[in-house]
Design a protein around this motif. Structure first.
Motif, PDB file in Angstrom:
ATOM      1  N   ASP A  12       6.471  -3.128  25.370  1.00  0.00           N
ATOM      2  CA  ASP A  12       6.518  -2.098  24.324  1.00  0.00           C
ATOM      3  C   ASP A  12       5.133  -2.019  23.686  1.00  0.00           C
ATOM      4  O   ASP A  12       4.904  -2.535  22.597  1.00  0.00           O
ATOM      5  N   PRO A  13       4.165  -1.392  24.372  1.00  0.00           N
ATOM      6  CA  PRO A  13       2.773  -1.412  23.900  1.00  0.00           C
ATOM      7  C   PRO A  13       2.572  -0.625  22.614  1.00  0.00           C
ATOM      8  O   PRO A  13       3.361   0.258  22.271  1.00  0.00           O
ATOM      9  N   ILE A  14       1.500  -0.968  21.929  1.00  0.00           N
ATOM     10  CA  ILE A  14       1.079  -0.217  20.746  1.00  0.00           C
ATOM     11  C   ILE A  14       0.704   1.199  21.171  1.00  0.00           C
ATOM     12  O   ILE A  14       0.057   1.407  22.208  1.00  0.00           O
ATOM     13  N   VAL A  15       1.103   2.165  20.390  1.00  0.00           N
ATOM     14  CA  VAL A  15       0.639   3.537  20.591  1.00  0.00           C
ATOM     15  C   VAL A  15      -0.572   3.740  19.681  1.00  0.00           C
ATOM     16  O   VAL A  15      -0.463   3.649  18.467  1.00  0.00           O
ATOM     17  N   HIS A  16      -1.718   3.976  20.287  1.00  0.00           N
ATOM     18  CA  HIS A  16      -2.964   4.111  19.545  1.00  0.00           C
ATOM     19  C   HIS A  16      -3.199   5.553  19.103  1.00  0.00           C
ATOM     20  O   HIS A  16      -2.775   6.498  19.774  1.00  0.00           O
ATOM     21  N   ALA A  53      11.823   7.983  25.517  1.00  0.00           N
ATOM     22  CA  ALA A  53      13.093   8.694  25.351  1.00  0.00           C
ATOM     23  C   ALA A  53      12.866  10.202  25.327  1.00  0.00           C
ATOM     24  O   ALA A  53      13.633  10.975  25.925  1.00  0.00           O
ATOM     25  N   GLN A  54      11.800  10.623  24.644  1.00  0.00           N
ATOM     26  CA  GLN A  54      11.482  12.045  24.560  1.00  0.00           C
ATOM     27  C   GLN A  54      11.187  12.639  25.932  1.00  0.00           C
ATOM     28  O   GLN A  54      11.495  13.802  26.208  1.00  0.00           O
ATOM     29  N   LEU A  55      10.603  11.809  26.802  1.00  0.00           N
ATOM     30  CA  LEU A  55      10.243  12.266  28.145  1.00  0.00           C
ATOM     31  C   LEU A  55      11.353  12.006  29.170  1.00  0.00           C
ATOM     32  O   LEU A  55      11.146  12.197  30.363  1.00  0.00           O
ATOM     33  N   HIS A  56      12.506  11.551  28.676  1.00  0.00           N
ATOM     34  CA  HIS A  56      13.658  11.273  29.542  1.00  0.00           C
ATOM     35  C   HIS A  56      13.325  10.209  30.585  1.00  0.00           C
ATOM     36  O   HIS A  56      13.775  10.286  31.729  1.00  0.00           O
ATOM     37  N   PRO A  79       0.365   6.368  13.513  1.00  0.00           N
ATOM     38  CA  PRO A  79       1.370   6.063  12.504  1.00  0.00           C
ATOM     39  C   PRO A  79       2.768   6.519  12.924  1.00  0.00           C
ATOM     40  O   PRO A  79       2.954   7.635  13.391  1.00  0.00           O
ATOM     41  N   GLU A  80       3.712   5.598  12.770  1.00  0.00           N
ATOM     42  CA  GLU A  80       5.134   5.907  12.956  1.00  0.00           C
ATOM     43  C   GLU A  80       5.445   6.469  14.345  1.00  0.00           C
ATOM     44  O   GLU A  80       6.361   7.295  14.502  1.00  0.00           O
ATOM     45  N   VAL A  81       4.696   6.031  15.359  1.00  0.00           N
ATOM     46  CA  VAL A  81       4.992   6.452  16.732  1.00  0.00           C
ATOM     47  C   VAL A  81       5.228   5.195  17.554  1.00  0.00           C
ATOM     48  O   VAL A  81       4.398   4.290  17.570  1.00  0.00           O
ATOM     49  N   LYS A  82       6.371   5.142  18.226  1.00  0.00           N
ATOM     50  CA  LYS A  82       6.704   3.991  19.060  1.00  0.00           C
ATOM     51  C   LYS A  82       6.777   4.415  20.520  1.00  0.00           C
ATOM     52  O   LYS A  82       7.256   5.496  20.856  1.00  0.00           O
TER      53      LYS A  82
END
Length: 201
Positions: A83-87, A71-74, A62-65
């Protein structure tokens, strides 16, 4: 959601004495309704006397793209080619990422789970996917499903799960909502035919 680079191996590691469940799917029966794993389909990475580990393949985190994780991992994310689904891979270590993928992509830290499936848990594969030269087929998941010694065996005896052979369509197809039904139909079971009483699925 904070992502952690999963440089360590999966837990427990695949072993020579893994049961035939490894490389197959677990499909939740209605006895798990209301549970975290209700209507889940899980790809089994390992199952032995040491315990079991798998990745849920039909639930979205939920709510994770994916773009936000890059971006968080630079990592480059402004012009990503996919832009795959994050499971939601499972409730254990939900900040750790795992990629189930076809074996056209193999790295030193990739663990081969079968003839055509591997699992990699480091940032390198995310970079490759974002740049468009990752594996041909893949699922990116946060967290995993884990069982201690004997725990999954007890759940199987209680008919909480059905076992279904894995195939690329069930594993890698993008539509999540129908995977549970498709997995059941593969072994000739319709959802309506399943009993909602534990022990009688």
């Amino acid at each position: 959601m904070k992502y952690k680079d999963m440089s360590a191996s999966i837990h427990p590691l695949p072993r020579e004495d893994d049961s035939p469940l490894r490389g197959n799917l677990l499909v939740a029966t209605p006895s798990l309704r209301g549970d975290t794993f209700a209507k889940s389909v899980i790809y089994m990475c390992t199952h032995s006397a040491a315990g079991a580990m798998g990745i849920v393949i039909n639930q979205r985190a939920p709510e994770v793209k994916f773009r936000d994780l890059l971006a968080q991992l630079h990592l480059p994310h402004n012009e990503i080619k996919v832009d795959p689904i994050v499971h939601f891979g499972g409730p254990v270590e939900s900040g750790r990422g795992f990629v189930l993928h076809s074996t056209d992509f193999m790295r030193e830290d990739t663990i081969r789970l079968g003839d055509n499936i591997g699992i990699t848990g480091t940032v390198d594969i995310l970079r490759a996917i974002s740049e468009g030269h990752g594996p041909q087929k893949s699922i990116f998941a946060l967290g995993y499903a884990g069982w201690g010694p004997g725990q999954l065996d007890a759940e199987l005896q209680a008919n909480s799960w059905l076992t279904v052979p894995a195939d690329d369509d069930l594993l890698f197809s993008g539509g999540l909502s129908g995977k549970w039904e498709k997995a059941l139909l593969k072994i000739g079971v319709t959802p309506a035919a399943l009993s909602f009483e534990a022990g009688h699925a």
